[in-house]
Design a protein around this motif. Structure first.
Motif, PDB file in Angstrom:
ATOM      1  N   ARG A 156      19.929  53.821  60.042  1.00 45.03           N
ATOM      2  CA  ARG A 156      20.931  54.812  59.613  1.00 45.03           C
ATOM      3  C   ARG A 156      20.348  55.746  58.558  1.00 45.03           C
ATOM      4  O   ARG A 156      20.591  56.951  58.590  1.00 45.03           O
ATOM      5  N   MET A 157      19.573  55.197  57.616  1.00 44.53           N
ATOM      6  CA  MET A 157      18.960  56.046  56.586  1.00 44.53           C
ATOM      7  C   MET A 157      17.991  57.035  57.219  1.00 44.53           C
ATOM      8  O   MET A 157      17.972  58.212  56.856  1.00 44.53           O
ATOM      9  N   LEU A 158      17.194  56.566  58.183  1.00 40.42           N
ATOM     10  CA  LEU A 158      16.257  57.453  58.881  1.00 40.42           C
ATOM     11  C   LEU A 158      17.023  58.537  59.641  1.00 40.42           C
ATOM     12  O   LEU A 158      16.675  59.721  59.564  1.00 40.42           O
ATOM     13  N   ALA A 159      18.070  58.141  60.360  1.00 37.85           N
ATOM     14  CA  ALA A 159      18.861  59.118  61.118  1.00 37.85           C
ATOM     15  C   ALA A 159      19.471  60.153  60.178  1.00 37.85           C
ATOM     16  O   ALA A 159      19.483  61.346  60.495  1.00 37.85           O
ATOM     17  N   TRP A 160      19.971  59.713  59.032  1.00 36.83           N
ATOM     18  CA  TRP A 160      20.553  60.656  58.067  1.00 36.83           C
ATOM     19  C   TRP A 160      19.509  61.645  57.583  1.00 36.83           C
ATOM     20  O   TRP A 160      19.788  62.820  57.422  1.00 36.83           O
ATOM     21  N   VAL A 162      16.643  62.572  59.165  1.00 36.11           N
ATOM     22  CA  VAL A 162      16.194  63.422  60.269  1.00 36.11           C
ATOM     23  C   VAL A 162      17.240  64.478  60.626  1.00 36.11           C
ATOM     24  O   VAL A 162      16.900  65.626  60.896  1.00 36.11           O
ATOM     25  N   THR A 163      18.520  64.113  60.607  1.00 35.07           N
ATOM     26  CA  THR A 163      19.573  65.045  61.020  1.00 35.07           C
ATOM     27  C   THR A 163      20.025  65.978  59.903  1.00 35.07           C
ATOM     28  O   THR A 163      20.845  66.862  60.131  1.00 35.07           O
ATOM     29  N   GLY A 164      19.525  65.763  58.690  1.00 30.47           N
ATOM     30  CA  GLY A 164      19.913  66.614  57.572  1.00 30.47           C
ATOM     31  C   GLY A 164      21.137  66.122  56.826  1.00 30.47           C
ATOM     32  O   GLY A 164      21.549  66.734  55.840  1.00 30.47           O
ATOM     33  N   ARG A 165      21.742  65.019  57.284  1.00 26.54           N
ATOM     34  CA  ARG A 165      22.928  64.493  56.583  1.00 26.54           C
ATOM     35  C   ARG A 165      22.571  64.052  55.166  1.00 26.54           C
ATOM     36  O   ARG A 165      23.385  64.196  54.257  1.00 26.54           O
ATOM     37  N   ALA A 166      21.370  63.520  54.968  1.00 27.75           N
ATOM     38  CA  ALA A 166      20.959  63.075  53.631  1.00 27.75           C
ATOM     39  C   ALA A 166      20.912  64.273  52.677  1.00 27.75           C
ATOM     40  O   ALA A 166      21.409  64.205  51.555  1.00 27.75           O
ATOM     41  N   LYS A 167      20.322  65.376  53.143  1.00 28.35           N
ATOM     42  CA  LYS A 167      20.233  66.579  52.303  1.00 28.35           C
ATOM     43  C   LYS A 167      21.618  67.151  52.016  1.00 28.35           C
ATOM     44  O   LYS A 167      21.917  67.554  50.896  1.00 28.35           O
ATOM     45  N   ARG A 168      22.487  67.153  53.024  1.00 31.29           N
ATOM     46  CA  ARG A 168      23.860  67.641  52.817  1.00 31.29           C
ATOM     47  C   ARG A 168      24.604  66.737  51.827  1.00 31.29           C
ATOM     48  O   ARG A 168      25.361  67.225  50.978  1.00 31.29           O
ATOM     49  N   ALA A 169      24.385  65.431  51.937  1.00 36.86           N
ATOM     50  CA  ALA A 169      25.028  64.495  51.002  1.00 36.86           C
ATOM     51  C   ALA A 169      24.525  64.750  49.578  1.00 36.86           C
ATOM     52  O   ALA A 169      25.319  64.740  48.628  1.00 36.86           O
TER      53      ALA A 169
END
Length: 192
Positions: A156-160, A162-169
């Motif tokens: 899940r952390m990797l997917a976040w 890669v998809t940019g969700r981590a940066k948006r968060a």
């Protein structure tokens, strides 16, 4: 009549749990510095009550039902040592920063955290002027399934990432911290 050292210690952690700006003005010295702000959004490093309010907003964005039950306090005229537990439920992304940039975003796991910390608070003029901590972050990361990495959490952390969700968060959490600190006017170099 001001608060005594024990009241100040309890008050500081109540501010983190609730975001109470009136209590922050009463407890936190205008020269307050948080030596632990390196892993948090940049607004958390602001001096005074603003930085404490930003830190609380950052933590509450990741952990609902956040509380800091105090286990023990030792004090003198200039310092308070507080042993406590940090407790909550991981219901929002827990974003950690390095040098103001996204370091790690842990997607919500729904897991409970409950781990011990020791905080050293410096006092001046009847308020808290400095903070540093000894935290068992490895225990917390273990409770979240990050260390050692649980396969589902790692994926899940990797997917976040890669998809940019981590940066948006990270952007959202940073904005919440700035807002809690009183908005951009308190951040040098930023404009509205």
């Amino acid at each position: 009549m001001g608060m005594d050292a024990t009241d100040l210690a309890h008050g500081l952690f109540q501010i983190l749990a609730t975001g109470d700006p009136a209590l922050a003005a009463e407890v936190v010295h205008e020269d307050f510095r948080n030596r632990e702000a390196a892993v948090s959004p940049t607004a958390c490093a602001l001096p005074g009550p603003a930085g404490v309010l930003a830190s609380g907003a950052w933590m509450r964005s990741a952990f609902s039902d956040l509380s800091f039950p105090v286990l023990g306090i030792a004090r003198n005229d200039e310092q308070v040592w507080v042993r406590l537990r940090m407790q909550g439920r991981h219901t929002g992304p827990f974003v950690r920063f390095r040098d103001g940039a996204l370091d790690q975003a842990i997607p919500p796991t729904g897991r409970d955290i409950d781990f011990e910390q020791i905080h050293v608070l410096d006092l001046r003029d009847g308020k808290v002027v400095g903070h540093e901590a000894v935290r068992d972050d490895i225990a917390m990361l273990g409770q979240l399934g990050v260390f050692p990495p649980a396969p589902d959490t790692a994926l899940r952390m990797l997917a976040w990432r890669v998809t940019g969700r981590a940066k948006r968060a990270a952007t959202r959490v940073s904005a919440l911290a700035v807002e809690a600190a009183g908005g951009p006017q308190d951040n040098p170099g930023q404009t509205r």
